[in-house]
Design an enzyme around this catalytic site. Structure first.
Site, mmCIF file in Angstrom:
data_model
loop_
_atom_site.group_PDB
_atom_site.id
_atom_site.type_symbol
_atom_site.label_atom_id
_atom_site.label_comp_id
_atom_site.label_asym_id
_atom_site.label_seq_id
_atom_site.Cartn_x
_atom_site.Cartn_y
_atom_site.Cartn_z
ATOM 1 N N GLU A 262 0.990 -1.384 -0.465
ATOM 2 C CA GLU A 262 0.122 0.033 0.220
ATOM 3 C C GLU A 262 1.191 1.263 0.002
ATOM 4 O O GLU A 262 1.283 1.614 0.855
ATOM 5 C CB GLU A 262 -1.026 0.132 0.969
ATOM 6 C CG GLU A 262 -1.978 -1.353 0.993
ATOM 7 C CD GLU A 262 -2.363 -0.838 0.321
ATOM 8 O OE1 GLU A 262 -3.104 0.257 -0.164
ATOM 9 O OE2 GLU A 262 -3.816 -1.875 0.520
ATOM 10 N N CYS A 296 -2.369 9.259 1.981
ATOM 11 C CA CYS A 296 -2.179 8.394 1.308
ATOM 12 C C CYS A 296 -2.809 9.267 -0.331
ATOM 13 O O CYS A 296 -2.549 8.908 -1.867
ATOM 14 C CB CYS A 296 -2.177 6.982 1.153
ATOM 15 S SG CYS A 296 -3.270 6.657 1.721
HETATM 16 P P1 NAD Z 1 7.553 5.349 4.554
HETATM 17 O O1 NAD Z 1 8.693 4.824 3.104
HETATM 18 O O2 NAD Z 1 9.420 6.118 5.291
HETATM 19 O O3 NAD Z 1 8.443 4.508 5.796
HETATM 20 C C1 NAD Z 1 7.177 3.392 5.695
HETATM 21 C C2 NAD Z 1 7.550 1.983 6.965
HETATM 22 O O4 NAD Z 1 8.238 1.230 5.854
HETATM 23 C C3 NAD Z 1 8.045 2.564 7.714
HETATM 24 O O5 NAD Z 1 7.630 2.029 8.655
HETATM 25 C C4 NAD Z 1 8.890 2.431 7.553
HETATM 26 O O6 NAD Z 1 10.207 2.411 8.853
HETATM 27 C C5 NAD Z 1 9.399 1.425 7.193
HETATM 28 N N1 NAD Z 1 10.718 0.583 6.213
HETATM 29 C C6 NAD Z 1 10.693 1.926 5.112
HETATM 30 N N2 NAD Z 1 12.125 1.116 4.838
HETATM 31 C C7 NAD Z 1 12.247 -0.223 5.388
HETATM 32 C C8 NAD Z 1 13.471 -1.507 5.196
HETATM 33 N N3 NAD Z 1 14.427 -0.987 3.528
HETATM 34 N N4 NAD Z 1 12.734 -2.377 5.269
HETATM 35 C C9 NAD Z 1 11.575 -2.257 6.412
HETATM 36 N N5 NAD Z 1 11.228 -1.862 6.449
HETATM 37 C C10 NAD Z 1 11.131 -0.146 5.408
HETATM 38 O O7 NAD Z 1 6.889 5.917 4.907
HETATM 39 P P2 NAD Z 1 5.901 7.550 5.221
HETATM 40 O O8 NAD Z 1 6.560 8.121 5.091
HETATM 41 O O9 NAD Z 1 5.846 6.612 6.863
HETATM 42 O O10 NAD Z 1 4.212 7.548 5.198
HETATM 43 C C11 NAD Z 1 4.263 8.794 4.498
HETATM 44 C C12 NAD Z 1 4.248 7.410 2.756
HETATM 45 O O11 NAD Z 1 3.093 5.963 3.079
HETATM 46 C C13 NAD Z 1 3.379 7.599 1.205
HETATM 47 O O12 NAD Z 1 4.114 8.430 0.455
HETATM 48 C C14 NAD Z 1 2.339 7.824 1.820
HETATM 49 O O13 NAD Z 1 1.530 7.949 0.406
HETATM 50 C C15 NAD Z 1 1.907 5.389 2.431
HETATM 51 N N6 NAD Z 1 0.813 5.584 2.494
HETATM 52 C C16 NAD Z 1 -0.094 4.977 1.685
HETATM 53 C C17 NAD Z 1 -1.067 4.282 2.204
HETATM 54 C C18 NAD Z 1 -1.920 3.090 1.369
HETATM 55 O O14 NAD Z 1 -2.948 2.665 2.323
HETATM 56 N N7 NAD Z 1 -1.644 3.364 -0.077
HETATM 57 C C19 NAD Z 1 -1.588 4.842 3.665
HETATM 58 C C20 NAD Z 1 -0.504 5.502 4.766
HETATM 59 C C21 NAD Z 1 0.604 5.910 3.972
#
Ligand code: NAD
Length: 511
Positions: A262, A296
């Site tokens: 997602e 998002c």
């Molecule tokens: P992010 O990608 O920085 O982090 C999201 C999660 O991924 C965190 O828990 C982070 O620690 C983890 N993560 C990052 N790299 C990783 C790796 N290599 N291995 C394992 N885990 C890892 O995102 P953010 O800044 O927390 O959130 C914002 C983003 O999330 C935006 O792009 C938004 O659109 C998206 N989002 C999407 C949805 C959806 O349902 N499509 C919902 C909410 C947020």
């Protein structure tokens, strides 16, 4: 509703006595500080997992799975029902914690917890409906059918901006499906995760099911990377940026695991000349500035018919001038802060790039100061694309309240602009013309290319009853309602021969 301070909220959720939480700690390799984006002040420290504690937690979850999968699904539903009830009791405090930790205004913090309660209710009903199909067999005296089986421990990775509900979407469905979950939250919102998981774990343990809901908290190199490479997780459900999803997708595919991704959105809202403009304006403002543009599904691109573009944009600019920025827990605040200083920098960078690329800033665009608060506030901005329609920065998702405005003449042009980005999460059209809405939702697939396509409803604010997710670089995953539960189970196709002859399919004879 009264609780609003750190101390009251932490106490109400028993976080002040939780072994993971350290009040007044300094950041270190072992402790992450959760900061309040409204004040820039620390709320509390959180002890981080090490490789050893990660290992213990996952081993316990894998062990608990062997028991949990044998509990009849409707009985698993009763545990989820009790979790939903407990969340109801703590809704105010959890909602306030969401506001303190990520800056959502109070009603959105509460709404997020309500979403978890709603999905718990949904999952209770689902626990009696995890049904497979029966198909007519081509062989005499044979029965052909499918059953759905628990999958295993599920690794759930969540983004900062829905620190409670995204866990709920995954964990409540996974639980009735017979799976245990290990949750890795964002380091920007670990307290909400600790409080939420503690409620679920306490309820499940009291009902005789310890280990169904677990939590690991740590850096991406120590915990995140370990989790996605861990073969004990047949499914990794990851919510976050497209960048993160690309990495997770590759690592999980390498070990033939399954991913539910997602990821980022870049959502557009089309306003046609026939639209109810009052309705459209409300949806645009909520979609673009709500949650300070950190959803998002936030509306990032407005595609408006040329004949009404100037007047409609003027309406929006006037509305933006009345928006109250401030303490998310204060009455009347509509927009809280961005989550941290880095988010403010990304906002500033996007505004500067848009201007360099020929965009016209119509309103906002600067860091905002709120008296008495030293948090990460910015002014919601509207930027008109140049006449050429070329504005490359609008192709990227900037997680901030910036709305780019494009003009169009034909609906085909509008759809080309809308679909012309790498992400494919949410989309909307405002129109009173049946043909336009039909074209937008064309069943041949030539309309909106997104996972969510709304008519006279904005891009932001989905209900749990439908499947939620998006196409292209948004990752293709579906969570929440409809038949999303199937992602948390494995399908088994069964043939039963209740006759006495050896019959093969396709008329093959082997005698
Ligand atoms: P992010 O990608 O920085 O982090 C999201 C999660 O991924 C965190 O828990 C982070 O620690 C983890 N993560 C990052 N790299 C990783 C790796 N290599 N291995 C394992 N885990 C890892 O995102 P953010 O800044 O927390 O959130 C914002 C983003 O999330 C935006 O792009 C938004 O659109 C998206 N989002 C999407 C949805 C959806 O349902 N499509 C919902 C909410 C947020």
């Amino acid at each position: 509703m009264s609780i609003a301070t750190n101390a009251e909220v932490l106490k109400s959720l028993k976080l002040d006595a939780h072994p993971r939480v350290v009040i007044g700690a300094a950041p270190s390799d072992a402790v992450a500080i959760s900061e309040n984006p409204t004040t820039g002040q620390p709320i509390a420290g959180v002890k981080l997992d090490t490789a050893e504690s990660y290992e213990r937690t996952v081993a316990q979850s894998a062990e608990a799975f062997k028991q949990w999968r044998s509990v009849p699904a409707p009985a698993r539903g009763q545990v989820v029902r009790a979790i939903g009830d407990e969340l109801r009791k703590h809704k105010d405090a959890l909602g306030a914690l969401v506001s303190l930790e990520v800056g959502k205004i109070r009603s959105e913090g509460l709404g997020e917890v309500q979403e978890t309660i709603d999905i718990a209710d949904f999952a209770v009903g689902l626990s009696r409906q995890l049904h497979g199909l029966t198909m007519p067999s081509e062989r005499p005296q044979h029965r052909l059918m499918e059953q759905w089986l628990p999958l295993g421990p599920i690794g759930v990775i969540t983004a900062f901006n829905f620190p409670n509900a995204v866990w709920g979407w995954n964990a409540m469905l996974a639980a009735v499906c017979g799976d245990t979950t290990v949750w890795k939250p964002s380091l920007l919102a670990p307290l909400t995760a600790i409080a939420t998981n503690a409620i679920a774990d306490r309820v499940a343990t009291e009902m005789g099911h310890p280990g169904v809901f677990s939590l690991v908290i740590g850096s991406d190199p120590v915990v995140g990377e370990r989790m996605i490479a861990d073969r004990r997780f047949p499914l990794i459900s990851a919510t976050g940026s497209c960048r993160m999803g690309k990495r997770v997708g590759q690592v999980v595919a390498e070990r033939f695991g399954r991913c539910l991704l997602e990821l980022g959105g870049n959502n557009a809202l089309i306003v046609s000349a026939s639209a109810d403009l009052d309705l459209a304006a409300k949806a645009v403002v909520f979609g673009a500035v709500g949650t300070a543009g950190q959803r998002c599904t936030s509306t990032r691109r407005l595609i408006v018919h040329r004949s009404i573009a100037r007047s409609f944009t003027e309406t929006l600019v006037n509305a933006y001038k009345t928006i109250r920025l401030g303490d998310p827990l204060a009455e009347g605040t509509l927009v809280g802060p961005l989550v941290n200083a880095q988010a403010v920098e990304q906002y500033q960078h996007a505004i500067a790039s848009a201007k360099d690329q020929g965009g016209t800033l119509l309103v906002g665009g600067k860091r905002a100061s709120v008296p008495g608060l030293s948090g990460h506030f910015v002014e919601p901005a509207i930027i008109r694309a140049p006449a050429s329609g070329k504005l490359p920065i609008a192709s990227a998702e900037t997680f901030a309240p910036i709305l780019y405005v494009f003009e169009y003449d034909t609906l085909d042009e509008a759809l080309a602009i809308q679909n012309g980005v790498d992400q494919g999460l949410s989309s909307a059209i405002f129109t009173n013309d049946l043909r336009e809405s039909g074209r937008f939702l064309n069943p041949d697939g030539s309309g909106s290319d997104c996972g969510i396509a709304n008519v006279n409803a904005g891009t932001s604010g989905a209900e749990i009853g439908g499947a939620f997710g998006g196409e292209k670089e948004t990752g293709g995953g579906r969570e929440s309602g409809s038949d999303s539960w199937k992602a948390y189970m494995r399908r088994q196709t069964i043939t039963v021969n209740f006759g006495s002859s050896f019959a093969l399919a396709q008329g093959i004879r082997f005698e």
